[in-house]
Motif scaffolding. Sequence first.
Motif, PDB file in Angstrom:
ATOM      1  N   UNK A 179      16.292  25.011  36.853  1.00  0.00           N
ATOM      2  CA  UNK A 179      16.316  24.713  38.285  1.00  0.00           C
ATOM      3  C   UNK A 179      16.405  23.213  38.580  1.00  0.00           C
ATOM      4  N   UNK A 180      16.501  22.384  37.540  1.00  0.00           N
ATOM      5  CA  UNK A 180      16.705  20.955  37.730  1.00  0.00           C
ATOM      6  C   UNK A 180      18.198  20.638  37.674  1.00  0.00           C
ATOM      7  N   UNK A 181      18.630  19.522  38.289  1.00  0.00           N
ATOM      8  CA  UNK A 181      20.061  19.184  38.272  1.00  0.00           C
ATOM      9  C   UNK A 181      20.566  18.928  36.856  1.00  0.00           C
ATOM     10  N   UNK A 182      21.814  19.253  36.616  1.00  0.00           N
ATOM     11  CA  UNK A 182      22.425  18.985  35.320  1.00  0.00           C
ATOM     12  C   UNK A 182      22.460  17.474  35.080  1.00  0.00           C
ATOM     13  N   UNK A 183      22.093  17.066  33.867  1.00  0.00           N
ATOM     14  CA  UNK A 183      22.095  15.649  33.535  1.00  0.00           C
ATOM     15  C   UNK A 183      20.847  14.908  33.960  1.00  0.00           C
ATOM     16  N   UNK A 184      19.859  15.616  34.489  1.00  0.00           N
ATOM     17  CA  UNK A 184      18.611  14.990  34.910  1.00  0.00           C
ATOM     18  C   UNK A 184      17.730  14.784  33.682  1.00  0.00           C
ATOM     19  N   UNK A 202       6.950  20.830  46.531  1.00  0.00           N
ATOM     20  CA  UNK A 202       6.437  19.887  47.531  1.00  0.00           C
ATOM     21  C   UNK A 202       6.537  18.434  47.067  1.00  0.00           C
ATOM     22  N   UNK A 203       6.927  18.212  45.801  1.00  0.00           N
ATOM     23  CA  UNK A 203       7.026  16.855  45.270  1.00  0.00           C
ATOM     24  C   UNK A 203       8.367  16.235  45.645  1.00  0.00           C
ATOM     25  N   UNK A 204       8.554  14.964  45.238  1.00  0.00           N
ATOM     26  CA  UNK A 204       9.829  14.289  45.479  1.00  0.00           C
ATOM     27  C   UNK A 204      10.803  14.462  44.317  1.00  0.00           C
ATOM     28  N   UNK A 205      10.421  15.260  43.319  1.00  0.00           N
ATOM     29  CA  UNK A 205      11.266  15.482  42.140  1.00  0.00           C
ATOM     30  C   UNK A 205      12.387  16.458  42.489  1.00  0.00           C
ATOM     31  N   UNK A 206      13.654  16.139  42.143  1.00  0.00           N
ATOM     32  CA  UNK A 206      14.766  17.065  42.441  1.00  0.00           C
ATOM     33  C   UNK A 206      14.524  18.436  41.821  1.00  0.00           C
ATOM     34  N   UNK A 207      14.602  19.474  42.636  1.00  0.00           N
ATOM     35  CA  UNK A 207      14.331  20.843  42.195  1.00  0.00           C
ATOM     36  C   UNK A 207      15.069  21.765  43.154  1.00  0.00           C
ATOM     37  N   UNK A 230      13.065  14.639  48.741  1.00  0.00           N
ATOM     38  CA  UNK A 230      13.485  14.658  47.349  1.00  0.00           C
ATOM     39  C   UNK A 230      14.213  13.355  46.982  1.00  0.00           C
ATOM     40  N   UNK A 231      13.902  12.845  45.797  1.00  0.00           N
ATOM     41  CA  UNK A 231      14.589  11.647  45.306  1.00  0.00           C
ATOM     42  C   UNK A 231      16.060  11.967  45.065  1.00  0.00           C
ATOM     43  N   UNK A 232      16.913  11.006  45.368  1.00  0.00           N
ATOM     44  CA  UNK A 232      18.344  11.214  45.166  1.00  0.00           C
ATOM     45  C   UNK A 232      18.676  11.143  43.681  1.00  0.00           C
ATOM     46  N   UNK A 233      19.592  11.995  43.274  1.00  0.00           N
ATOM     47  CA  UNK A 233      20.040  11.975  41.883  1.00  0.00           C
ATOM     48  C   UNK A 233      21.524  12.299  41.856  1.00  0.00           C
ATOM     49  N   UNK A 234      22.297  11.408  41.274  1.00  0.00           N
ATOM     50  CA  UNK A 234      23.747  11.599  41.149  1.00  0.00           C
ATOM     51  C   UNK A 234      24.061  12.086  39.743  1.00  0.00           C
ATOM     52  N   UNK A 235      24.733  13.212  39.659  1.00  0.00           N
ATOM     53  CA  UNK A 235      25.114  13.761  38.355  1.00  0.00           C
ATOM     54  C   UNK A 235      26.123  12.819  37.704  1.00  0.00           C
TER      55      UNK A 235
END
Length: 588
Positions: free
Chosen positions: A101-106, A139-144, A229-234
């Motif tokens: 359930x986490x983004x690919x490449x995280x 509820x956290x800021x971690x991408x999920x 949620x914190x931004x995350x770019x694959x």
Amino acid sequence: MTVVYKVEKEIAGRTLSIETGKLAKQASGAVLVRYADTIVLATVVGAGPREGCDFFPLTVDYREKTAAAGKFPGGFMKREGRPTTKEILTMRMIDRPIRPMFPKGYYNEVQIQTLVLSADEQNDPDILAMIGSSACLAISDIPFKEPLGAVRVGLVDGEFVINPTHDERDASDMEMVLAGHAHEINMIEVAAKELPEEKIAEGIELGHKTIGAICDMINELTEQCGKVKAEFDIPDTSELVGMLESKYKEDYIAARAIVGKQERYTTMNAMFDEFKAELCPEGQEADWKYSKELIRMAKDDFEEKILRDQIMAGHPSGGRGNEELRVLSGEVGFLPRTHGSSLFTRGETQAMVTATLGTVSDQQRVDGLRDEFTQSFMLHYNFPPFCVGEARRIMGPGRREIGHGALAEKSLAQVLPSVEDFPYTIKLVSEILESNGSSSMASVCAGTLAMMDAGVPILRPVAGISVGMISDGDDYVLITDILGEEDHYGDMDFKVAGTQKGITGIQVDLKAHGLSMDLIRETFQRSHDARMQILKVMLGVMESPRPETSVYAPKIIQVKIPVDMIGAVIGPGGKGIRRLQETTGTVI
């Protein structure tokens, strides 16, 4: 001022509540989950990526504090130490549905810790730990991607029971743990007493309804207090993947058809070593346009794309068909001094299992939150480095080994004879000698043969197989008897063990978002067909258990004594029993 947010709902006649804001406020997310009088604290903390890390460093920890049940730890040491088998298996149950359930490449560090704070000894805290782990991530800021729910389903007197108590589980014909999101299932664990596939499917459908209700609770809590949620770019590897395709695609496809695993891997890896050397020449770091890390990610994306395209076109690895089992063989009794032994080979996966018979004194004592109990059947699984052609540090069993052994153990436990019919303690040890896909299911097959060789009168032989899947939008392909690379780059590892009569064990791992009920039923049919083929081969090796145990195994003789004579046999202070043991050389 502390602000506490709380949601609650009645689930199977007991109140499930999830709250946050009171405890562990420095964590990225923390929740307290309560069900009846069982309470679990779940926390998550996120950090930056490890330098040079080429995997997602997710760590899950689950601990059952004995004080939660008003107990001292058993044994000499009174401080909790290394995790128990139950705790390790729960860590795996939390990890497996959450990881995809986490983004690919995280590749950022994520650490989940769950602590059992109160245990009522009827409601198992493992399900609460699974729910809490999902909730604190939500509820956290971690991408999920989205919250997950979890539920246990039992089958008591022919009726399904949601979140059965320990007393109900003792009377249940099925132990099922499910996890998933509001729309689909993404993790299944089952131990069952030879139940038909359709009955298992009904239990999954029922359990998913409860999962949906739990997901609604977590969404409600997130709306109240969830962090942005914190931004995350694959990472974009498209340019590098295009370069790999233009230069190596045809050679790579040809290499994938090589039957031998080691030769296949050596040929493919040589291409990537050449590619990396061209783009990142040693001593010329200033001229590098791409980092070694991005090249490694591009290699994975290229391999995944080719493998998935090939399988969708009907060409799995090693030149076999999508429904084709690799070559099967079996052998029993080849170790002269063991009580039972077997060798089972499926393609490049080979398991050797030994069976040892013992007495009551050899039973495993198990201590935890519940009352101490003994275990008279156990299966230990070992995965040495040589089985995959590697030379690496030799250590004790890790979480994977313990999990695979537990899956094989519960799959075989369903066909054991009663204690009255066979009063032995049984220990199986599975040594994986070669591995290229589903060694846990090979351990089930080899374990069956080893017990039959040892003269254990099992109800019926058990076989196991793993079915994989590759999906592309609405289209998907099922693969029987998946190889290691098809598991690594595929979407599913659906392991099913059972007899001719029905299913005894299931474990499902997913990288895909989830499974529909139609796909689950189709996988059941595919695994059933493969299981029947494997059982036919196994029965060709050994039709039935040996009528006698090994001459090297202990002999157990049961004698019934009239009640009024028991005292005379024991004697004052056990004197009679001791004299009998000394004169006969037996253990009474």
